[in-house]
Design a protein around this motif. Structure first.
Motif, PDB file in Angstrom:
ATOM      1  N   PRO A 387      46.912  37.984  45.554  1.00 30.70           N
ATOM      2  CA  PRO A 387      48.330  38.187  45.184  1.00 30.70           C
ATOM      3  C   PRO A 387      48.704  39.653  45.093  1.00 30.70           C
ATOM      4  O   PRO A 387      49.883  40.004  45.133  1.00 30.70           O
ATOM      5  N   GLY A 388      47.705  40.540  44.980  1.00 27.64           N
ATOM      6  CA  GLY A 388      47.983  41.967  44.907  1.00 27.64           C
ATOM      7  C   GLY A 388      48.599  42.539  46.167  1.00 27.64           C
ATOM      8  O   GLY A 388      49.076  43.686  46.172  1.00 27.64           O
ATOM      9  N   ARG A 389      48.626  41.738  47.239  1.00 29.22           N
ATOM     10  CA  ARG A 389      49.280  42.196  48.467  1.00 29.22           C
ATOM     11  C   ARG A 389      50.806  42.203  48.340  1.00 29.22           C
ATOM     12  O   ARG A 389      51.490  42.802  49.170  1.00 29.22           O
ATOM     13  N   THR A 395      51.813  45.061  39.492  1.00 28.03           N
ATOM     14  CA  THR A 395      51.685  45.559  38.121  1.00 28.03           C
ATOM     15  C   THR A 395      51.302  44.456  37.137  1.00 28.03           C
ATOM     16  O   THR A 395      51.295  44.674  35.926  1.00 28.03           O
ATOM     17  N   GLN A 396      50.983  43.260  37.657  1.00 28.53           N
ATOM     18  CA  GLN A 396      50.580  42.145  36.809  1.00 28.53           C
ATOM     19  C   GLN A 396      49.084  41.899  36.956  1.00 28.53           C
ATOM     20  O   GLN A 396      48.422  42.469  37.823  1.00 28.53           O
ATOM     21  N   THR A 397      48.537  41.018  36.092  1.00 34.91           N
ATOM     22  CA  THR A 397      47.120  40.669  36.149  1.00 34.91           C
ATOM     23  C   THR A 397      46.969  39.154  36.252  1.00 34.91           C
ATOM     24  O   THR A 397      47.965  38.411  36.225  1.00 34.91           O
ATOM     25  N   HIS A 450      43.442  40.712  39.511  1.00 30.90           N
ATOM     26  CA  HIS A 450      44.120  39.425  39.637  1.00 30.90           C
ATOM     27  C   HIS A 450      43.132  38.256  39.682  1.00 30.90           C
ATOM     28  O   HIS A 450      43.003  37.492  38.732  1.00 30.90           O
ATOM     29  N   ARG A 451      42.439  38.119  40.812  1.00 32.15           N
ATOM     30  CA  ARG A 451      41.593  36.949  41.057  1.00 32.15           C
ATOM     31  C   ARG A 451      40.425  36.860  40.086  1.00 32.15           C
ATOM     32  O   ARG A 451      40.146  35.798  39.530  1.00 32.15           O
TER      33      ARG A 451
END
Length: 486
Positions: A387-389, A395-397, A450-451
């Motif tokens: 999702p970091g793409r 800016t979320q985790t 994220h993951r």
């Protein structure tokens, strides 16, 4: 997802004349249906609604048809505000987030909760008998009627997906003969009305002290007893025996207020017992299918309570028909030998084991294990779509709701975690048994944001729930950035 939300907003604008103030996705169940809460202007006549997106058009048309008939009869189901031209999105009344199951789990077996169960059964009787008078049964999703073939299907579902996994030697033909006799017996009833099919406390919403029903699109013509059995013997609710008996008696009284020819309570209860058994077995079959064949570990953890329910039933209830080979199989299913297969080891105060779970970034390297034992597991999350793409997630985790929804609904993360649970569970059970003090599990991804964060939290939750073991979680990269407090 973005396109679905845009289409929901278009439908809301057609209904209300204004753009939605907010559209937020709700947790998804086991089906393909997706639910969203739509918020409008505070001063609007309707300022909130539940939007349903479902690509299965026939299922939507069934739900809409049933809703129209049930609503016309005064049943406590939602008003449908609008349906789009494609019939894959519709807006309906918002009953809030609180179900009867929530009430039970938070308040316990109190008089107030008992009164809500009574109210639910009273309104169920009305829905089944009066609401079913104008139902178009040609709209049913599967069979028009819960008759012999449907009952046989549930019995075979139990056989293939649960009983056969136990490797118990039984006489196959004798068991099939018993299935045939039982299904024939249960279909001989004078009172067939609308059958909700999945009448459980999680499908009963509570708002301002009143109950409302959702998710009845699987309904069909059937015996009154089936829905009552579904509600009173729901494994997760685990109602006390005195509640089950008292509520059944209350329901029979409510039915007899409506039917022109009252039912005989004794005969009604005998046949009810048969439907209790069918429902308990259907649930075990579902848990077996989801757990053994789809490898969804959380369903396996529900099997012990389902078996306890089955044991309580087979020890105290009579069905009015002899099924000897079937009885033999049921006795084995509820034996201590089978129970022990599904009851996980539980840690207690004397258990020394601590499971240390880390999320980390592969750019910084795999965390070391300073304990005497050393080793453990390292799982690479980089095979999961990142999702970091996307700019909105940068800016979320993995602890933020939007990221969680992305990983659960748009990636292979659920399948990945099911495999992780299978592997780690073996070690945790053995470490508890042998008195080991430490196990380390690491989840790595590109940035440790994220993951890996999501996966570490998911495993911690799973181990605490299943084994009651002590778990310590450290999100290495995020704690270093002060994004997540230790």
């Amino acid at each position: 997802m973005e396109q679905i939300i845009e289409r929901i907003d278009q439908l809301w604008q057609q209904f209300s004349g204004q753009a939605a103030a907010d559209i937020s996705k709700l947790p998804q169940s086991g089906s393909d249906r997706m639910y969203f809460r739509v918020k409008g202007a505070e001063d609007a006549v309707v300022n909130s609604a539940i939007a349903t997106y479902n690509p299965h058009i026939k299922e939507n048309e069934t739900f809409l048809s049933f809703t129209e008939s049930l609503k016309a009869a005064g049943a406590p189901v939602a008003n449908v505000f609008a349906v789009n031209e494609e019939h894959d999105i519709y807006l309906q009344e918002d009953f809030g987030d609180r179900s009867l199951l929530n009430e039970l789990e938070e308040k316990g077996f109190t008089a107030d909760v008992f009164a809500l169960f009574q109210q639910s059964l009273s309104k169920l009787a009305h829905l089944q008998i009066k609401g079913g008078e104008n139902i178009d049964y040609s709209k049913c999703l599967t069979a028009r009627e819960f008759g012999k073939q449907a009952i046989l299907s549930d019995l075979l579902y139990f056989k293939y997906y649960f009983l056969d996994t136990l490797k118990f030697p039984y006489d196959k033909q004798a068991l099939l003969d018993d299935f045939d006799a039982l299904s024939t017996y249960l279909t001989h009833t004078e009172n067939k009305h609308f059958m909700f099919r999945d009448f459980q406390s999680r499908n009963i919403m509570v708002k301002d002290g009143q109950v409302h029903f959702i998710d009845y699109q699987g309904g069909m013509l059937g015996a009154l007893q089936y829905d009552v059995a579904s509600m009173l013997w729901q494994a997760r609710a685990n109602l006390p025996e005195e509640w089950k008996n008292s509520l059944l008696e209350y329901y029979i009284g409510e039915v007899n207020k409506i039917l022109p020819n009252p039912v005989d309570p004794v005969m009604f209860t005998i046949q009810y017992n048969g439907y209790v058994l069918i429902r308990l077995l259907q649930v075990l079959g579902a848990y077996g299918f989801r757990g053994f064949f789809q490898r969804k570990a959380q369903f396996l953890t529900s099997i012990p309570q389902a078996l306890k329910n089955l044991s309580a039933f087979t020890g105290n209830r009579k069905m009015g028909i002899a099924v000897p080979e079937f009885d033999k199989c049921l006795q084995f299913c509820t034996s201590a030998e089978v129970m022990s297969r599904f009851e996980p080891l539980r840690a207690d105060e004397s258990t020394p084991l601590i499971v240390n779970i880390h999320s980390f970034s592969y750019k910084k390297g795999i965390p070391s294990d300073p304990t005497e034992n050393g080793g453990g597991f390292v799982f690479d999350c980089r095979g999961i779509f990142n999702p970091g793409r996307f700019e909105e997630y940068k800016t979320q985790t993995g602890r933020d709701k939007a990221v969680k929804d992305f990983l659960e609904q748009r990636t292979a993360m659920p399948d990945f975690l099911n495999s992780v649970f299978d592997l780690v569970d073996i070690s945790v059970a053995e470490y508890i048994r042998r008195g080991f003090a430490s196990l380390q599990v690491n989840f790595g991804c590109t940035g440790g944001q994220h993951r890996s964060v999501y996966a570490a939290d998911a495993l911690a939750r799973h181990l605490r729930n299943k084994f009651k073991v002590r778990v310590e979680v450290k999100h290495i990269e995020q704690e270093a950035k002060n994004w997540i407090n230790p």
